[in-house]
Scaffold this motif. Structure first.
Motif, mmCIF file in Angstrom:
data_model
loop_
_atom_site.group_PDB
_atom_site.id
_atom_site.type_symbol
_atom_site.label_atom_id
_atom_site.label_comp_id
_atom_site.label_asym_id
_atom_site.label_seq_id
_atom_site.Cartn_x
_atom_site.Cartn_y
_atom_site.Cartn_z
ATOM 1 N N GLN A 1 0.830 -1.205 0.000
ATOM 2 C CA GLN A 1 0.000 0.000 0.000
ATOM 3 C C GLN A 1 0.862 1.251 0.000
ATOM 4 O O GLN A 1 0.497 2.269 -0.608
ATOM 5 N N GLY A 2 2.022 1.184 0.650
ATOM 6 C CA GLY A 2 2.934 2.320 0.627
ATOM 7 C C GLY A 2 3.392 2.654 -0.779
ATOM 8 O O GLY A 2 3.525 3.827 -1.146
ATOM 9 N N ILE A 3 3.640 1.625 -1.587
ATOM 10 C CA ILE A 3 4.017 1.858 -2.986
ATOM 11 C C ILE A 3 2.856 2.487 -3.735
ATOM 12 O O ILE A 3 3.029 3.469 -4.476
ATOM 13 N N LEU A 4 1.654 1.935 -3.559
ATOM 14 C CA LEU A 4 0.491 2.493 -4.261
ATOM 15 C C LEU A 4 0.224 3.931 -3.827
ATOM 16 O O LEU A 4 -0.096 4.790 -4.674
ATOM 17 N N ASN A 5 0.361 4.227 -2.540
ATOM 18 C CA ASN A 5 0.162 5.608 -2.087
ATOM 19 C C ASN A 5 1.140 6.547 -2.780
ATOM 20 O O ASN A 5 0.782 7.683 -3.134
ATOM 21 N N THR A 6 2.353 6.075 -2.977
ATOM 22 C CA THR A 6 3.355 6.910 -3.643
ATOM 23 C C THR A 6 3.022 7.085 -5.122
ATOM 24 O O THR A 6 3.263 8.156 -5.700
ATOM 25 N N VAL A 7 2.459 6.054 -5.739
ATOM 26 C CA VAL A 7 1.973 6.198 -7.121
ATOM 27 C C VAL A 7 0.922 7.290 -7.201
ATOM 28 O O VAL A 7 0.977 8.190 -8.050
ATOM 29 N N TRP A 8 -0.065 7.228 -6.292
ATOM 30 C CA TRP A 8 -1.159 8.219 -6.340
ATOM 31 C C TRP A 8 -0.655 9.617 -6.017
ATOM 32 O O TRP A 8 -1.113 10.598 -6.619
ATOM 33 N N ASP A 9 0.299 9.717 -5.097
ATOM 34 C CA ASP A 9 0.776 11.035 -4.679
ATOM 35 C C ASP A 9 1.764 11.646 -5.655
ATOM 36 O O ASP A 9 1.774 12.882 -5.839
ATOM 37 N N GLN A 10 2.598 10.807 -6.298
ATOM 38 C CA GLN A 10 3.716 11.350 -7.059
ATOM 39 C C GLN A 10 3.617 11.127 -8.578
ATOM 40 O O GLN A 10 4.120 11.954 -9.345
ATOM 41 N N ILE A 11 3.022 10.039 -9.012
ATOM 42 C CA ILE A 11 2.947 9.779 -10.469
ATOM 43 C C ILE A 11 1.622 10.270 -11.048
ATOM 44 O O ILE A 11 1.606 10.896 -12.119
ATOM 45 N N LEU A 12 0.526 10.043 -10.344
ATOM 46 C CA LEU A 12 -0.779 10.446 -10.881
ATOM 47 C C LEU A 12 -0.828 11.927 -11.263
ATOM 48 O O LEU A 12 -1.346 12.254 -12.354
ATOM 49 N N PRO A 13 -0.285 12.848 -10.446
ATOM 50 C CA PRO A 13 -0.344 14.274 -10.852
ATOM 51 C C PRO A 13 0.447 14.573 -12.125
ATOM 52 O O PRO A 13 0.200 15.607 -12.771
ATOM 53 N N GLU A 14 1.386 13.694 -12.504
ATOM 54 C CA GLU A 14 2.167 13.912 -13.728
ATOM 55 C C GLU A 14 1.412 13.457 -14.979
ATOM 56 O O GLU A 14 1.850 13.729 -16.102
ATOM 57 N N LEU A 15 0.273 12.788 -14.787
ATOM 58 C CA LEU A 15 -0.488 12.267 -15.923
ATOM 59 C C LEU A 15 -1.580 13.268 -16.301
ATOM 60 O O LEU A 15 -2.754 13.076 -15.993
ATOM 61 N N ALA A 16 -1.179 14.319 -16.935
ATOM 62 C CA ALA A 16 -2.118 15.402 -17.278
ATOM 63 C C ALA A 16 -3.156 14.917 -18.272
ATOM 64 O O ALA A 16 -2.879 14.067 -19.111
#
Length: 303
Positions: free
Chosen positions: A288-303
């Motif tokens: 879940q820590g990895i997924l949280n980091t995906v949502w926090d750090q990668i998702l905002p880069e997917l404009a």
């Protein structure tokens, strides 16, 4: 690595999350990638289940199996519930029950430790010797044994192992060659685990899913099957991204995403609304820590 993954890498480093490899595709193009020590094939653990789901969709299309087929349609073992039990025999378990992880066992059979120590070589016979604890089809309990039985049913139905069945239909069209997939003592593709892929291959699978089963202008798996498999078929009660529901061997995610996932942080995350695929290989218990980091750090880069 470009700036797109910098926040993700900085965060997993700070949190000491042992991620080996991450790739991000958007609109069918590589947006960014990072590999700790190169991208080579690793065991994908339960991501294997989602490939087994693709074999089911193909066999249904070919009319070789149906979701209402039961274990008793393929296996002769006459293992029934105790006489006083109102519950059905495992022979009556339907393929759709197994796909949704709703077989009715409180303690799911054929976990990795049990597989390693089991004296009975016929794992299907062992599975069917175990009484149900509740009515099938009603409640979700994650079970690698359910997926192994899907693989065993498919082998009976199509006359090949799941691995061999998928080679010309999925693996080779996707450019995945020399596939390794572990088997039971009797040679049944494990189905639930044991498939080896690198992260680039995993991201290819995600792009194929995003394209609803199409690859190079060829419909490899029916789009109707992909649609059903990656949408909620049963509710789940887990925390975080494990409480978003389950399809046919796929997990639902927050952010209108879905994923194939495997133990220790193997992920193939598909975000249809962003036309994006995020594939990750790790050796990390804090998934879940990895997924949280995906949502926090990668998702905002997917404009």
């Amino acid at each position: 690595m470009s700036v797109k993954l910098k926040g993700f890498i900085d965060t997993i480093t700070a949190k000491q999350l042992n991620v080996h490899s991450v790739r991000v595709l958007q609109h069918g193009q590589l947006l960014d990638e990072w590999h700790q020590n190169g991208d080579y094939r690793r065991v994908q653990h339960s991501i294997s289940k989602s490939f087994t789901s693709m074999a089911v969709g193909l066999a249904v299309q070919e009319g070789l199996i149906h979701l209402d087929n039961t274990l008793g349609d393929f296996f002769p073992y006459d293992q029934s519930q105790p006489v006083q039990s109102p519950l059905p025999s495992p022979r009556e378990l339907k393929l759709r029950d197994l796909l949704r992880m709703s077989s009715g066992h409180d303690s799911p059979p054929l976990w990795a430790d049990e597989r390693e120590s089991l004296q009975e070589k016929d794992w299907a016979k062992h599975y069917m010797s175990l009484s149900l604890d509740r009515m099938p089809g009603e409640h979700f309990t994650y079970s690698s044994g359910d997926t192994f039985m899907i693989s065993a049913m498919l082998q009976k139905a199509v006359g090949q192992t799941v691995k061999d069945y998928l080679i010309p239909r999925l693996f080779e069209p996707l450019g995945m060659h020399h596939i390794e997939w572990e088997t039971s003592p009797l040679g049944i593709t494990l189905g639930c685990a044991g498939l080896w892929l690198n992260n680039e291959e995993l991201s290819r699978f995600g792009q194929f899913l995003l394209q609803e089963g199409r690859w190079n202008d060829q419909q490899l798996v029916p789009s109707e099957w992909i649609e059903a498999a990656v949408h909620e078929q049963i509710k789940t009660t887990g925390d975080g991204d494990w409480g978003q529901g389950y399809g046919y061997q796929f997990w639902m995610c927050s952010h209108d995403a879905y994923r194939a996932d495997g133990a220790f942080g193997q992920f193939c995350i598909v975000l249809p609304s962003r036309e994006a695929v995020i594939s990750i290989n790790s050796q990390e218990e804090n998934m879940q820590g990895i997924l949280n980091t995906v949502w926090d750090q990668i998702l905002p880069e997917l404009a």
